[in-house]
Scaffold this motif. Structure first.
Motif, PDB file in Angstrom:
ATOM      1  N   VAL A  45       0.929  -1.279  -0.038  1.00 12.13           N
ATOM      2  CA  VAL A  45      -0.096  -0.099  -0.046  1.00 12.13           C
ATOM      3  C   VAL A  45       0.927   1.139   0.034  1.00 12.13           C
ATOM      4  N   GLY A  46       0.380   2.139  -1.015  1.00  5.95           N
ATOM      5  CA  GLY A  46       1.381   3.385  -0.982  1.00  5.95           C
ATOM      6  C   GLY A  46       0.373   4.330  -0.703  1.00  5.95           C
ATOM      7  N   TYR A  47       0.776   5.399   0.263  1.00  2.00           N
ATOM      8  CA  TYR A  47      -0.222   6.350   0.561  1.00  2.00           C
ATOM      9  C   TYR A  47       0.183   7.692   0.044  1.00  2.00           C
ATOM     10  N   SER A  93      -3.011  -4.339  -9.506  1.00  2.00           N
ATOM     11  CA  SER A  93      -2.711  -3.167  -8.788  1.00  2.00           C
ATOM     12  C   SER A  93      -4.050  -2.131  -9.105  1.00  2.00           C
ATOM     13  N   PHE A  94      -4.244  -1.430  -8.002  1.00  2.00           N
ATOM     14  CA  PHE A  94      -5.401  -0.562  -7.762  1.00  2.00           C
ATOM     15  C   PHE A  94      -4.945   0.911  -7.500  1.00  2.00           C
ATOM     16  N   LYS A  95      -5.669   1.888  -7.839  1.00  2.00           N
ATOM     17  CA  LYS A  95      -5.536   3.075  -7.597  1.00  2.00           C
ATOM     18  C   LYS A  95      -6.956   3.811  -6.794  1.00  2.00           C
ATOM     19  N   ILE A  96      -7.032   4.273  -5.635  1.00  2.00           N
ATOM     20  CA  ILE A  96      -8.024   4.650  -4.919  1.00  2.00           C
ATOM     21  C   ILE A  96      -7.879   6.004  -4.717  1.00  2.00           C
ATOM     22  N   ASP A  97      -8.860   6.832  -5.305  1.00  2.00           N
ATOM     23  CA  ASP A  97      -8.945   8.421  -5.161  1.00  2.00           C
ATOM     24  C   ASP A  97      -9.524   8.842  -3.846  1.00  2.00           C
TER      25      ASP A  97
END
Length: 136
Positions: free
Chosen positions: A73-75, A102-106
């Motif tokens: 997880v990258g914040y 791989s996911f991107k959560i805005d």
């Protein structure tokens, strides 16, 4: 004589109550990791279904209680990047492959799938080969 039996029984019950303590199910995940995996579960399953529909007649599932080493997880200020490595399975936990998503959560909670990478296949036992789609 019967008083002695009742006393022995009562003592046994008390000892058992002290020795047998209720336990809660626990996980190796910290709370943040577990929260992220829980919220991503529908998207993870959706990606598994999409990939394996061309390979298998039965859609695999996965174990959502992954170890932390299987999730990065990258914040960032504007979003969170999550990479999970999963091992989908069919039936009694017969692994069919290993995949990385791989996911991107805005910051509004919108989840975007950035990449689905199939890493490797696992061979199914003979009694489960019938679910493999034959390529023509």
């Amino acid at each position: 004589m019967w008083r002695r039996g009742i006393l022995t029984c009562a003592t046994l019950i008390l000892v058992l109550q002290v020795l047998i303590q209720p336990t809660n199910a626990s996980s190796n995940l910290n709370n943040n990791s577990r929260l992220v995996l829980t919220l991503l579960a529908p998207k993870i399953q959706e990606q598994i279904n999409q990939y394996y529909k061309e390979k298998l007649t039965e859609s695999p599932t996965y174990a959502p209680f992954l170890d932390p080493v299987n999730m990065l997880v990258g914040y960032f200020d504007s979003h969170i990047d999550v990479i999970v490595t999963i091992t989908p399975y069919v039936g009694p936990h017969l692994s069919v492959g290993m995949d990385k998503i791989s996911f991107k959560i805005d910051n509004r909670g919108t989840v975007e799938v950035l990449e689905y990478e199939h890493i490797k296949d696992y061979e199914l036992p003979p009694n489960w080969k019938h679910i493999i789609k034959i390529k023509k």
